[in-house]
Write a protein that holds these residues in place. Structure first.
Motif, PDB file in Angstrom:
ATOM      1  N   TYR A   1      -0.263 -10.367   7.322  1.00  0.00           N
ATOM      2  CA  TYR A   1       0.061 -10.913   5.888  1.00  0.00           C
ATOM      3  C   TYR A   1       1.090  -9.740   5.389  1.00  0.00           C
ATOM      4  N   ARG A   2       2.259  -9.582   5.982  1.00  0.00           N
ATOM      5  CA  ARG A   2       3.137  -8.665   5.424  1.00  0.00           C
ATOM      6  C   ARG A   2       4.010  -9.179   4.160  1.00  0.00           C
ATOM      7  N   PHE A   3       3.903 -10.573   3.999  1.00  0.00           N
ATOM      8  CA  PHE A   3       4.409 -11.065   2.731  1.00  0.00           C
ATOM      9  C   PHE A   3       3.212 -11.863   2.009  1.00  0.00           C
ATOM     10  N   CYS A   4       3.631 -12.052   0.589  1.00  0.00           N
ATOM     11  CA  CYS A   4       2.860 -12.699  -0.349  1.00  0.00           C
ATOM     12  C   CYS A   4       2.394 -14.051   0.176  1.00  0.00           C
ATOM     13  N   PRO A   5       1.003 -14.373   0.452  1.00  0.00           N
ATOM     14  CA  PRO A   5       0.459 -15.749   0.900  1.00  0.00           C
ATOM     15  C   PRO A   5       1.043 -16.674  -0.310  1.00  0.00           C
ATOM     16  N   THR A   6       1.132 -16.210  -1.614  1.00  0.00           N
ATOM     17  CA  THR A   6       1.238 -17.205  -2.871  1.00  0.00           C
ATOM     18  C   THR A   6       2.777 -17.386  -2.811  1.00  0.00           C
ATOM     19  N   CYS A   7       3.657 -16.538  -2.975  1.00  0.00           N
ATOM     20  CA  CYS A   7       5.171 -16.911  -3.191  1.00  0.00           C
ATOM     21  C   CYS A   7       6.185 -16.563  -2.125  1.00  0.00           C
ATOM     22  N   GLY A   8       5.399 -15.850  -1.127  1.00  0.00           N
ATOM     23  CA  GLY A   8       6.409 -15.294   0.098  1.00  0.00           C
ATOM     24  C   GLY A   8       7.095 -14.069  -0.349  1.00  0.00           C
ATOM     25  N   GLY A   9       7.001 -13.494  -1.526  1.00  0.00           N
ATOM     26  CA  GLY A   9       7.607 -12.216  -1.836  1.00  0.00           C
ATOM     27  C   GLY A   9       7.050 -11.145  -0.966  1.00  0.00           C
ATOM     28  N   ASP A  10       7.796  -9.891  -1.187  1.00  0.00           N
ATOM     29  CA  ASP A  10       7.487  -8.679  -0.340  1.00  0.00           C
ATOM     30  C   ASP A  10       6.428  -8.103  -1.203  1.00  0.00           C
ATOM     31  N   THR A  11       5.574  -7.448  -0.504  1.00  0.00           N
ATOM     32  CA  THR A  11       4.438  -6.715  -1.202  1.00  0.00           C
ATOM     33  C   THR A  11       4.183  -5.116  -0.860  1.00  0.00           C
ATOM     34  N   LYS A  12       3.474  -4.634  -1.629  1.00  0.00           N
ATOM     35  CA  LYS A  12       3.261  -2.876  -1.396  1.00  0.00           C
ATOM     36  C   LYS A  12       1.769  -2.992  -0.865  1.00  0.00           C
ATOM     37  N   VAL A  13       1.445  -1.938  -0.290  1.00  0.00           N
ATOM     38  CA  VAL A  13       0.222  -1.429   0.164  1.00  0.00           C
ATOM     39  C   VAL A  13      -0.452  -0.551  -0.860  1.00  0.00           C
TER      40      VAL A  13
ATOM     41  N   SER B   1      -0.407 -14.447  -8.086  1.00  0.00           N
ATOM     42  CA  SER B   1      -1.219 -13.754  -7.464  1.00  0.00           C
ATOM     43  C   SER B   1      -1.463 -12.328  -8.205  1.00  0.00           C
ATOM     44  N   LEU B   2      -0.531 -11.968  -9.257  1.00  0.00           N
ATOM     45  CA  LEU B   2      -0.640 -10.811 -10.266  1.00  0.00           C
ATOM     46  C   LEU B   2      -1.658 -11.237 -11.223  1.00  0.00           C
ATOM     47  N   GLN B   3      -1.930 -12.591 -11.662  1.00  0.00           N
ATOM     48  CA  GLN B   3      -2.884 -12.626 -12.650  1.00  0.00           C
ATOM     49  C   GLN B   3      -4.056 -12.981 -12.272  1.00  0.00           C
ATOM     50  N   GLY B   4      -5.153 -11.901 -12.652  1.00  0.00           N
ATOM     51  CA  GLY B   4      -6.362 -12.200 -12.375  1.00  0.00           C
ATOM     52  C   GLY B   4      -6.805 -11.544 -10.842  1.00  0.00           C
ATOM     53  N   VAL B   5      -7.709 -11.773 -10.215  1.00  0.00           N
ATOM     54  CA  VAL B   5      -8.145 -11.363  -8.928  1.00  0.00           C
ATOM     55  C   VAL B   5      -7.926 -12.612  -8.027  1.00  0.00           C
ATOM     56  N   HIS B   6      -7.250 -12.208  -6.793  1.00  0.00           N
ATOM     57  CA  HIS B   6      -7.108 -13.398  -5.910  1.00  0.00           C
ATOM     58  C   HIS B   6      -7.678 -12.693  -4.650  1.00  0.00           C
ATOM     59  N   ASN B   7      -8.262 -13.543  -3.734  1.00  0.00           N
ATOM     60  CA  ASN B   7      -8.622 -12.872  -2.401  1.00  0.00           C
ATOM     61  C   ASN B   7      -7.623 -12.907  -1.379  1.00  0.00           C
ATOM     62  N   THR B   8      -6.450 -13.646  -1.677  1.00  0.00           N
ATOM     63  CA  THR B   8      -5.238 -13.244  -0.994  1.00  0.00           C
ATOM     64  C   THR B   8      -4.518 -11.875  -0.725  1.00  0.00           C
ATOM     65  N   CYS B   9      -4.856 -11.216  -1.661  1.00  0.00           N
ATOM     66  CA  CYS B   9      -4.380  -9.746  -1.818  1.00  0.00           C
ATOM     67  C   CYS B   9      -5.578  -8.676  -1.005  1.00  0.00           C
ATOM     68  N   TYR B  10      -6.513  -9.297  -0.377  1.00  0.00           N
ATOM     69  CA  TYR B  10      -7.434  -8.274   0.490  1.00  0.00           C
ATOM     70  C   TYR B  10      -7.573  -8.622   1.775  1.00  0.00           C
ATOM     71  N   PRO B  11      -7.999  -7.894   2.796  1.00  0.00           N
ATOM     72  CA  PRO B  11      -8.090  -8.215   4.008  1.00  0.00           C
ATOM     73  C   PRO B  11      -9.121  -9.375   4.113  1.00  0.00           C
ATOM     74  N   ARG B  12      -8.749 -10.190   5.224  1.00  0.00           N
ATOM     75  CA  ARG B  12      -9.434 -11.535   5.120  1.00  0.00           C
ATOM     76  C   ARG B  12     -10.384 -11.542   6.461  1.00  0.00           C
ATOM     77  N   VAL B  13     -11.579 -12.167   6.240  1.00  0.00           N
ATOM     78  CA  VAL B  13     -12.481 -12.128   7.387  1.00  0.00           C
ATOM     79  C   VAL B  13     -12.804 -13.780   7.595  1.00  0.00           C
ATOM     80  N   ASP B  14     -12.836 -14.021   8.913  1.00  0.00           N
ATOM     81  CA  ASP B  14     -13.225 -15.551   9.255  1.00  0.00           C
ATOM     82  C   ASP B  14     -14.541 -15.560   9.721  1.00  0.00           C
ATOM     83  N   PRO B  15     -15.374 -16.338   9.203  1.00  0.00           N
ATOM     84  CA  PRO B  15     -16.679 -16.725   9.561  1.00  0.00           C
ATOM     85  C   PRO B  15     -16.793 -17.463  10.864  1.00  0.00           C
TER      86      PRO B  15
END
Ligand SMILES: NC(=O)C1=CN([C@@H]2O[C@H](COP(=O)(O)OP(=O)(O)OC[C@H]3O[C@@H](n4cnc5c(N)ncnc54)[C@H](O)[C@@H]3O)[C@@H](O)[C@H]2O)C=CC1
Ligand SMILES: [Mg+2]
Ligand SMILES: [Mg+2]
Ligand SMILES: [Mg+2]
Ligand SMILES: [Zn+2]
Length: 437
Positions: free
Chosen positions: A263-275, A291-305
């Motif tokens: 997930y190196r790039f932003c899943p919402t817009c494809g832009g660069d990200t910082k850690v 993704s900068l407005q409010g809280v989005h799960n795309t910004c956090y580590p994902r877990v697949d059930p």
């Protein structure tokens, strides 16, 4: 009318009247009356349902009567109850068909099992992830532990006690100075040692652990650090050779690093990200990104059930195991599958078993879970009971599935133990025996 017919007629009349005492008495003398049918194929249970006799229906159910039979119009007792507006009886009849199957499920009041990848020796201290000053002091402390990863593989060395066991290389601050300042290193704060924390509640005494992932060529690194160390080649079965303590830390570190690598790039817009947040967040650098407005799960580590289930045969004596095409020869395991969006665990268990084996599942019961860092699954272990037994595998994913008896599985439990302990003879073991041998 024969004596038998007369007896049946009296039994059915008692059901129609809701005479519980008469029903119990007649059943104690002649059990076979229970599911016998009279005119138009009506059973005693259907007659209690027709006339709204709740307690009489319960007497018949407690004697084990069959709720699935239908009359000549194709109605079950539940259909009859619903048709005549006796919803409480319909509910009673809804809960009972699976009752005898539910009894096959093991009791749930067992202790949490000690499963590989599940042990937590670190307190994750998520509140410290954005405390830059504290993190810098921990980074500089000589006590701090650094784990090194390259391409998601941890740096390890052979275990001292047992040849097959491997140990994580725990590096100190001095050994990783160069890496810490390199732009080709990704750092994740894992937490602090729980044991140490209990002995000493002073913040500065805490032993912090970090995972460092380097893109640099490991050959040079290894020569410098510790010539006996090496990056583990294959995650499976390699990671099974770690001790339970080490495996728990690797489950956390590897899952987070795997997320960064994908997930190196932003899943919402494809832009660069910082850690950010010590490796637990990636924030989009493109102004105006949603993704900068409010809280989005795309910004956090994902877990697949993923559900993983032992399907019990309705006879209570067998269970189903299957083989994926990619499994080593002779290896069988529980069926498993990803939970899909908008699905409960129970529905996922029923769907995956049906898709992979063609078998229909009734009751489902959660047992325990396991972190599975290849790359980042949460395995949700369930027991369930089949209501049909004919197996027809999907052929795409599953090559073969069979019912195995308890003895067949127990005979191979020793082999499984051997596998989870990282037995060096694993390949031999798996090839030499199968649960059917
Ligand atoms: N006995 C087993 O099958 C075990 C499975 N696992 C883990 O469970 C995972 C899921 O089990 P499977 O039987 O493979 O699942 P599955 O039965 O749902 O089939 C996998 C297929 O589903 C699709 N799929 C749907 N959602 C997906 C997602 N979020 N990520 C990747 N693929 C997705 C892909 O086409 C993939 O090939 C495996 O990847 C494995 O890591 C772990 C231990 C044992
Ligand atoms: Mg599957
Ligand atoms: Mg699936
Ligand atoms: Mg599947
Ligand atoms: Zn973005």
């Amino acid at each position: 009318m024969s004596v038998r017919d007369e007896l049946l007629q009296r039994f059915l009349d008692a059901a129609s009247r809701g005479d519980e005492e008469a029903l119990s008495l007649m059943l104690s003398q002649s059990r076979e009356l229970l599911d016998q049918r009279g005119e138009q194929g009506w059973s005693a249970l259907m007659l209690t349902a027709r006339n709204g006799h709740y307690d009489a229906a319960r007497v018949l159910l407690s004697n084990g009567c069959d709720t699935s039979v239908t009359n000549r119009s194709g109605q079950t007792a539940r259909d009859v109850a619903l048709f005549w507006g006796h919803r409480h009886i319909a509910r009673l009849l809804t809960s009972s068909p699976g009752h005898h199957l539910r009894q096959l499920l093991p009791s749930t009041d067992t202790e949490e099992p000690d499963i590989h990848f599940n042990r937590e020796i670190l307190d994750r201290m998520s509140d410290r992830r954005s405390d830059g000053e504290w993190l810098a002091s921990r980074r500089a402390s000589p006590e701090t532990v650094f784990l090194l990863f390259h391409a998601l593989s941890p740096l390890v060395r052979s275990g001292a006690e047992r040849e097959e066991q491997i140990k994580l290389c725990k590096l100190r601050s001095a050994a990783v100075q160069e890496l810490l300042t390199s732009s080709r290193t990704l750092e994740v704060f894992l937490g602090v040692d729980k044991q140490q924390q209990q002995q000493d509640d002073d913040d500065d005494g805490m032993v912090a652990w970090f995972a460092l992932s380097t893109e640099d060529d490991p050959t040079q690194l290894l020569k410098d650090k510790d010539p006996s160390s090496f990056f583990l080649q294959e995650a499976m079965p390699g990671l099974l050779r770690l001790s339970d303590d080490d495996a728990g830390v690797v489950a956390q570190a590897r899952s987070v690093l795997a997320w960064h690598s994908r997930y190196r790039f932003c899943p919402t817009c494809g832009g660069d990200t910082k850690v950010e947040e010590a490796g637990y967040k990636r924030t989009c650098l493109r102004a105006g990104c949603r993704s900068l407005q409010g809280v989005h799960n795309t910004c956090y580590p994902r877990v697949d059930p993923v559900v993983i289930m032992l399907v019990l045969h309705p006879d209570g004596k067998q269970c189903m195991l299957g083989r994926k095409k990619i499994f080593p020869p002779g290896m069988f395991s529980c069926l498993a599958g990803f939970v899909e969006p908008g699905e409960t665990l129970e529905a996922a268990v029923r769907r995956e078993v049906q898709e992979e084996s063609g078998v229909q599942v009734g009751p489902v019961q959660y047992l325990s879970s396991q972190a599975w860092p290849m790359p980042s699954c949460l395995m949700i272990g369930c027991h369930c009971v089949a209501v049909t037994t004919d197996i027809k595998v999907d052929q795409n994913e599953i090559e073969e599935a069979r019912w195995f008896t308890r003895q067949q599985v127990c005979r191979n439990a020793a082999l499984h133990q051997c596998l989870s302990n990282g037995c060096s003879a694993v390949n031999g073991c798996r090839q030499n025996e199968s649960p059917n041998s």
